[in-house]
Design an enzyme around this catalytic site. Structure first.
Site, PDB file in Angstrom:
ATOM      1  N   GLY A  50       9.867  39.094  53.206  1.00 37.40           N
ATOM      2  CA  GLY A  50      10.084  40.508  52.865  1.00 37.40           C
ATOM      3  C   GLY A  50      11.582  40.782  52.817  1.00 37.40           C
ATOM      4  N   GLY A  76      15.331  47.116  52.312  1.00 38.43           N
ATOM      5  CA  GLY A  76      15.194  47.708  53.633  1.00 38.43           C
ATOM      6  C   GLY A  76      15.625  46.793  54.772  1.00 38.43           C
ATOM      7  N   PHE A 105       8.700  39.866  46.690  1.00 42.32           N
ATOM      8  CA  PHE A 105       7.578  40.100  45.764  1.00 42.32           C
ATOM      9  C   PHE A 105       8.090  41.107  44.746  1.00 42.32           C
ATOM     10  CE2 PHE A 105       2.750  41.124  45.608  1.00 42.32           C
ATOM     11  CZ  PHE A 105       2.546  40.086  44.722  1.00 42.32           C
ATOM     12  N   ALA A 155       3.569  36.865  49.748  1.00 43.55           N
ATOM     13  CA  ALA A 155       3.776  36.218  51.049  1.00 43.55           C
ATOM     14  C   ALA A 155       2.465  35.989  51.798  1.00 43.55           C
ATOM     15  CB  ALA A 155       4.707  37.065  51.907  1.00 43.55           C
ATOM     16  N   ALA A 165       6.358  45.164  54.257  1.00 38.61           N
ATOM     17  CA  ALA A 165       5.734  46.491  54.241  1.00 38.61           C
ATOM     18  C   ALA A 165       4.953  46.507  52.940  1.00 38.61           C
ATOM     19  CB  ALA A 165       6.784  47.590  54.265  1.00 38.61           C
ATOM     20  N   TYR A 217       7.580  50.616  64.773  1.00 37.05           N
ATOM     21  CA  TYR A 217       8.126  51.955  64.955  1.00 37.05           C
ATOM     22  C   TYR A 217       7.284  52.691  65.988  1.00 37.05           C
ATOM     23  CZ  TYR A 217       9.911  56.593  64.085  1.00 37.05           C
ATOM     24  OH  TYR A 217      10.489  57.827  64.262  1.00 37.05           O
ATOM     25  N   TYR A 224       1.640  58.224  63.037  1.00 39.03           N
ATOM     26  CA  TYR A 224       2.198  56.879  63.069  1.00 39.03           C
ATOM     27  C   TYR A 224       1.695  56.068  64.276  1.00 39.03           C
ATOM     28  CZ  TYR A 224       5.108  53.095  61.583  1.00 39.03           C
ATOM     29  OH  TYR A 224       5.503  51.866  61.127  1.00 39.03           O
ATOM     30  N   VAL A 246      14.975  56.095  55.595  1.00 37.66           N
ATOM     31  CA  VAL A 246      14.428  56.217  54.253  1.00 37.66           C
ATOM     32  C   VAL A 246      14.334  54.823  53.642  1.00 37.66           C
ATOM     33  CG1 VAL A 246      14.756  57.215  51.958  1.00 37.66           C
ATOM     34  CG2 VAL A 246      15.630  58.407  53.976  1.00 37.66           C
TER      35      VAL A 246
HETATM   36  P1  NAD Z   1      10.699  48.068  52.428  1.00 37.34           P
HETATM   37  O1  NAD Z   1       9.649  48.660  51.553  1.00 37.34           O
HETATM   38  O2  NAD Z   1      12.105  48.509  52.259  1.00 37.34           O
HETATM   39  O3  NAD Z   1      10.680  46.486  52.332  1.00 37.34           O
HETATM   40  C1  NAD Z   1       9.489  45.753  52.370  1.00 37.34           C
HETATM   41  C2  NAD Z   1       9.727  44.360  51.833  1.00 37.34           C
HETATM   42  O4  NAD Z   1       8.467  43.663  51.810  1.00 37.34           O
HETATM   43  C3  NAD Z   1      10.253  44.351  50.393  1.00 37.34           C
HETATM   44  O5  NAD Z   1      11.254  43.361  50.295  1.00 37.34           O
HETATM   45  C4  NAD Z   1       9.023  43.944  49.586  1.00 37.34           C
HETATM   46  O6  NAD Z   1       9.333  43.291  48.372  1.00 37.34           O
HETATM   47  C5  NAD Z   1       8.347  42.988  50.560  1.00 37.34           C
HETATM   48  N1  NAD Z   1       6.932  42.768  50.264  1.00 37.34           N
HETATM   49  C6  NAD Z   1       5.937  43.694  50.188  1.00 37.34           C
HETATM   50  N2  NAD Z   1       4.766  43.080  49.914  1.00 37.34           N
HETATM   51  C7  NAD Z   1       5.027  41.750  49.826  1.00 37.34           C
HETATM   52  C8  NAD Z   1       4.232  40.603  49.580  1.00 37.34           C
HETATM   53  N3  NAD Z   1       2.919  40.683  49.386  1.00 37.34           N
HETATM   54  N4  NAD Z   1       4.846  39.394  49.550  1.00 37.34           N
HETATM   55  C9  NAD Z   1       6.204  39.277  49.756  1.00 37.34           C
HETATM   56  N5  NAD Z   1       6.997  40.337  50.008  1.00 37.34           N
HETATM   57  C10 NAD Z   1       6.416  41.557  50.040  1.00 37.34           C
HETATM   58  O7  NAD Z   1      10.189  48.333  53.916  1.00 37.34           O
HETATM   59  P2  NAD Z   1      10.941  48.526  55.314  1.00 37.34           P
HETATM   60  O8  NAD Z   1      10.932  49.975  55.620  1.00 37.34           O
HETATM   61  O9  NAD Z   1      12.189  47.746  55.382  1.00 37.34           O
HETATM   62  O10 NAD Z   1       9.852  47.880  56.275  1.00 37.34           O
HETATM   63  C11 NAD Z   1       9.948  46.581  56.804  1.00 37.34           C
HETATM   64  C12 NAD Z   1       9.288  46.573  58.164  1.00 37.34           C
HETATM   65  O11 NAD Z   1      10.008  47.474  59.026  1.00 37.34           O
HETATM   66  C13 NAD Z   1       7.821  47.070  58.136  1.00 37.34           C
HETATM   67  O12 NAD Z   1       7.079  46.323  59.049  1.00 37.34           O
HETATM   68  C14 NAD Z   1       7.955  48.515  58.609  1.00 37.34           C
HETATM   69  O13 NAD Z   1       6.777  48.994  59.199  1.00 37.34           O
HETATM   70  C15 NAD Z   1       9.079  48.352  59.637  1.00 37.34           C
HETATM   71  N6  NAD Z   1       9.784  49.604  60.009  1.00 37.34           N
HETATM   72  C16 NAD Z   1      10.223  50.484  59.067  1.00 37.34           C
HETATM   73  C17 NAD Z   1      10.838  51.664  59.488  1.00 37.34           C
HETATM   74  C18 NAD Z   1      11.319  52.690  58.490  1.00 37.34           C
HETATM   75  O14 NAD Z   1      11.576  53.832  58.884  1.00 37.34           O
HETATM   76  N7  NAD Z   1      11.496  52.341  57.241  1.00 37.34           N
HETATM   77  C19 NAD Z   1      11.044  51.918  60.848  1.00 37.34           C
HETATM   78  C20 NAD Z   1      10.641  50.966  61.775  1.00 37.34           C
HETATM   79  C21 NAD Z   1       9.995  49.813  61.345  1.00 37.34           C
END
Ligand code: NAD
Length: 393
Positions: free
Chosen positions: A48, A52, A74, A112, A140, A224, A234, A270
């Protein structure tokens, strides 16, 4: 072509290659300018890795410790009149900068969750890296296709009873009430299947079985918690059940002895995924306002650089009493949360400007897709057909 943002619901269907490149460069420069821990990972797999927290983890490992990084993404390249996804442009830019700086960077583009991608990654590790010492699991995803072909879709719903609270309509910047209905057991199970720990463990088990993990390997996945107003949506909602499973899986994997597995509880930010959660974007825009006023606001790169240099590495791993790494320490400070609470209780459409950092929210949203970035000429002709150096097209 001249590329403009086209927003549909929670996503932008276009992305700007120069804007994404500039943002990746900014994140790299940020990490280069920080103090780095003496110890750190040397060969890192980031699942991933294109946006983010995953992208920020990749940049933090590469530019804090000179780590070789293998990313799983992806994403879609440009095709005809369509731009590539921002994750594609981010990855192309990251590889370009990493190579110029003499760092190994390779990327696999595909699902993935599939065995095929796991096998492909293992082959690359065997051929190029020998063994890896760190695995970041930062998916995610809205859905997962299992090996038997069954598709599971995750939902962002409550568990047990419905929940009504304020939310923001980002199309017209109005505040109104929303009622989120409870998920069925089938929906909860599907959400756990997509966002819980099962696939994380499948990755670690496959890497271990192929003997491509070092003996002291570490793995981290992101979670989170947040304040009480967001809990029904959440922490106590369907996604929270998946995160509970993720944490239980970390404990299980550590107990098995193949790897030291951690959950890092990150700050609300965000990203493409958080924009889709009801109630949370309004909370985020108030939080931004308060944390910026206190001078403690962080984005993905600040969070991940701090994670890699002060909590996950740099001596003993620093966790709370339950064994979780807390990158949400600043967000959850009492003074910050008290102010957020006060603003939350009186926020409405009329006082949005004074109670929330809505422009900061929108700016960050557009930046995810490479728009609104200083120094980028959005009227200039941009070449959308950017290649990721390590991916054949
Ligand atoms: P994001 O959407 O910015 O990034 C998600 C990544 O996953 C992307 O690179 C996407 O291409 C990849 N992805 C999705 N499906 C895929 C697949 N099938 N195969 C390969 N890659 C795939 O998300 P994010 O906010 O950075 O979230 C990442 C983690 O952090 C998650 O577990 C989320 O719950 C956690 N998180 C997010 C926050 C927030 O506020 N954004 C806070 C705490 C924790």
């Amino acid at each position: 072509m001249i590329i403009k943002p086209k927003v549909r619901g929670f996503i932008c269907t276009t992305a700007h290659p120069e804007g994404c490149r500039a943002e990746v460069k900014r994140e790299i420069e940020y990490v280069k300018a920080q103090d780095h821990a003496a110890d750190g990972p040397k060969k890192v797999l980031v699942i991933g890795a294109s946006m983010g927290y995953g992208l920020a983890s990749r940049i933090s490992a590469a530019y804090s410790f000179g780590a070789a990084t293998l990313g799983v993404i992806f994403d879609k390249p440009a095709s005809g009149a369509r731009t590539a996804t921002s994750g594609w442009y981010n990855t192309a830019a990251f590889e370009e900068f990493a190579k110029a700086d003499g760092l190994y960077a390779r990327t696999v583009n595909g699902d993935a969750y599939s065995k095929e991608i796991k096998d492909q990654v293992i082959d690359i590790i065997k051929n190029d890296l020998g063994k890896i010492d760190c695995v970041v699991y930062s998916l995610a995803a809205p859905r997962r296709t299992d090996t038997d072909g069954t598709m599971y879709t995750s939902v962002l719903k409550t568990v047990g009873s419905s929940y009504t609270n304020k939310t923001i309509n980002l199309k017209d910047n109005t505040v109104g009430d929303i009622t989120v209905e409870p998920a069925s057991q089938e929906e909860i199970d599907a959400t756990v299947k997509v966002m819980g720990g099962e696939d994380w463990k499948l990755w670690i088990d496959a890497l271990k079985a192929a003997d491509v993990l070092t003996d002291d390997a570490v793995t981290v996945a992101y979670s989170y918690i947040g304040p009480v107003i967001t809990h029904p949506m959440y922490a106590d909602g369907s996604i929270g059940k998946a995160k509970d499973h993720l944490f239980a899986t970390a404990k299980e994997m550590t107990a098995q002895g193949n790897v030291r597995a951690y959950i890092s509880v990150n700050k609300a930010l965000v990203t493409q995924s958080s924009a889709a959660i009801p109630i949370v974007p309004l909370y985020i825009s108030i939080l931004y306002k308060v944390m910026k006023a206190h001078g403690v606001h962080e984005g993905c790169i600040e969070q991940m650089c701090r994670l890699f240099n002060t909590k996950l590495y740099g001596g003993e791993v620093k966790t709370d009493a339950e064994g979780r790494i807390r990158m949400d320490d600043l967000e959850m400070q009492e003074d910050i949360q008290n102010e957020v609470d006060t603003l939350w209780s009186s926020i409405c459409t009329e006082n949005l400007d004074t109670h929330a950092d809505l422009s900061g929210y929108h700016e960050d949203f557009y930046k995810l897709f490479g728009f609104g970035i200083d120094g980028v000429d959005y009227e200039a002709d941009a070449d959308a057909a950017v290649a990721i150096p390590s991916i054949e097209q």
